[in-house]
Design an enzyme around this catalytic site. Structure first.
Site, mmCIF file in Angstrom:
data_model
loop_
_atom_site.group_PDB
_atom_site.id
_atom_site.type_symbol
_atom_site.label_atom_id
_atom_site.label_comp_id
_atom_site.label_asym_id
_atom_site.label_seq_id
_atom_site.Cartn_x
_atom_site.Cartn_y
_atom_site.Cartn_z
ATOM 1 N N ASN A 1 0.874 -1.171 0.000
ATOM 2 C CA ASN A 1 0.000 0.000 0.000
ATOM 3 C C ASN A 1 0.912 1.223 0.000
ATOM 4 O OD1 ASN A 1 -1.444 2.325 0.881
ATOM 5 N ND2 ASN A 1 -3.049 1.033 1.746
ATOM 6 N N GLU B 1 -3.982 1.839 -2.955
ATOM 7 C CA GLU B 1 -4.099 3.251 -2.586
ATOM 8 C C GLU B 1 -3.157 4.103 -3.445
ATOM 9 O OE1 GLU B 1 -5.077 5.749 1.493
ATOM 10 O OE2 GLU B 1 -4.001 3.845 1.663
ATOM 11 N N ASP C 1 -3.947 -4.952 0.826
ATOM 12 C CA ASP C 1 -4.288 -4.330 2.097
ATOM 13 C C ASP C 1 -5.705 -4.772 2.424
ATOM 14 O OD1 ASP C 1 -4.953 -2.771 4.236
ATOM 15 O OD2 ASP C 1 -4.501 -0.848 3.289
ATOM 16 N N ASN D 1 -7.082 -4.646 5.476
ATOM 17 C CA ASN D 1 -7.645 -3.882 6.589
ATOM 18 C C ASN D 1 -8.278 -4.788 7.645
ATOM 19 O OD1 ASN D 1 -7.200 -1.018 6.671
ATOM 20 N ND2 ASN D 1 -8.255 -0.889 4.696
ATOM 21 N N ASP E 1 -1.765 -6.316 5.884
ATOM 22 C CA ASP E 1 -1.446 -6.584 4.473
ATOM 23 C C ASP E 1 -1.089 -8.068 4.362
ATOM 24 O OD1 ASP E 1 -1.117 -3.620 3.289
ATOM 25 O OD2 ASP E 1 -0.256 -3.709 5.303
ATOM 26 N N ASP F 1 2.677 4.739 5.105
ATOM 27 C CA ASP F 1 2.476 4.199 6.447
ATOM 28 C C ASP F 1 2.481 2.667 6.450
ATOM 29 O OD1 ASP F 1 0.113 4.371 5.005
ATOM 30 O OD2 ASP F 1 -1.048 5.316 6.595
ATOM 31 N N HIS F 2 2.503 2.074 5.257
ATOM 32 C CA HIS F 2 2.650 0.630 5.095
ATOM 33 C C HIS F 2 4.057 0.327 4.573
ATOM 34 C CE1 HIS F 2 -1.792 -0.459 5.109
ATOM 35 N NE2 HIS F 2 -1.832 0.854 4.971
#
Length: 261
Positions: free
Chosen positions: A9, A37, A149, A151, A220, A249-250
């Site tokens: 991501n 994303e 991802d 989530n 992930d 942030d991933h």
């Protein structure tokens, strides 16, 4: 000869090109690189950047949020956007599937869900179940990898503070049950090779020193049909890109296999 898939991501593909370039320069290029994303419309996707590096790339995006891309060193024989549901293909900026011979690679950016009392939480559950159904159909004709991802943190070991996250949309009991149902025919390749806690793929920007303190989530995933999982050699998180300047942030999650293509 091994074959490698990576999921990442990037939280804006154009903003993260320096990260991707440094990461690919430092490592062997994965055979398939799945991005989520991407946050850009198709006309502004950096297509040439990928083709210059030997990748065939398919993508679908929109301005400022969502977006998925699948780059591969071998051109796929078929690409499908969205989740096939009768004649409908909703979620076309959140799901892309590519076929390589008898192997399907499904790349998803699952909705986060906002909160457990928000309508989007139901959308998230529907997305997971529809993907699971699609993957099961694909698996009837060959092998399948479902990556991206998701989530969802499936177990307590998949986040730093599970005791305080019972009502979080990525750890609530309902979403864990839905994810387990949707992926019931698949193997969590990372957990097959890395059974110990403490390894994550996401560290929130909003948490001070999240990476150095290892306050994170494993959301992930790389899920494989059983026959393919049996041929997996390893799976790992590459933490390093999360520590570089202006990171996502991933961070990338990878898996290697033998005898795939």
């Amino acid at each position: 000869m091994s074959w490698t898939v990576a999921t990442f991501n990037v939280n804006s593909v154009r903003s993260r090109l320096p990260i991707l370039e440094r990461w690919l320069d430092n490592n062997s290029k994965p055979d398939v690189l799945c991005l989520q994303e991407t946050k850009t419309q198709d006309e502004t996707f950096p297509l040439e950047w990928f083709t210059d590096r030997g990748y065939s790339v398919s993508f679908r995006g929109q301005k400022s949020y969502n977006g998925v891309a699948l780059a591969s060193l071998k051109e796929p024989s078929e690409v499908v956007f969205g989740l096939v549901d009768g004649d409908l293909r909703p979620f076309d900026t959140r799901a892309i599937s590519a076929r390589f011979g008898s192997l399907w690679v499904v790349n998803t950016y699952v909705p986060q869900g906002k909160s457990i009392d928000h309508d989007d939480y139901g959308v998230k559950q529907d997305f997971l179940l529809k993907t699971g159904s699609m993957v099961s159909t694909m698996a009837e004709e060959g092998e399948v990898l479902w990556v991206g991802d998701m989530n969802v943190a499936p177990q307590e070991m998949d986040l730093t503070n599970p005791k305080t996250k019972g009502n979080h949309v990525c750890f609530h009991s309902v979403i864990k049950e839905v994810f387990a149902r949707a992926s019931s025919d698949l193997v969590d390749v990372f957990r097959k090779h890395r059974p110990d806690p403490g390894e994550f793929s996401f560290w929130d920007y909003r948490v001070k020193d999240a990476l150095s303190r290892n306050i994170g989530w494993r959301i992930d995933h790389i899920l494989a049909s059983p026959g393919l999982a049996d041929r997996s050699l390893d799976s790992w998180v590459d933490r390093e890109p999360r520590s570089w300047e202006k990171p996502s942030d991933h961070t990338p999650v990878l898996a290697s296999f033998e005898g795939v293509i």
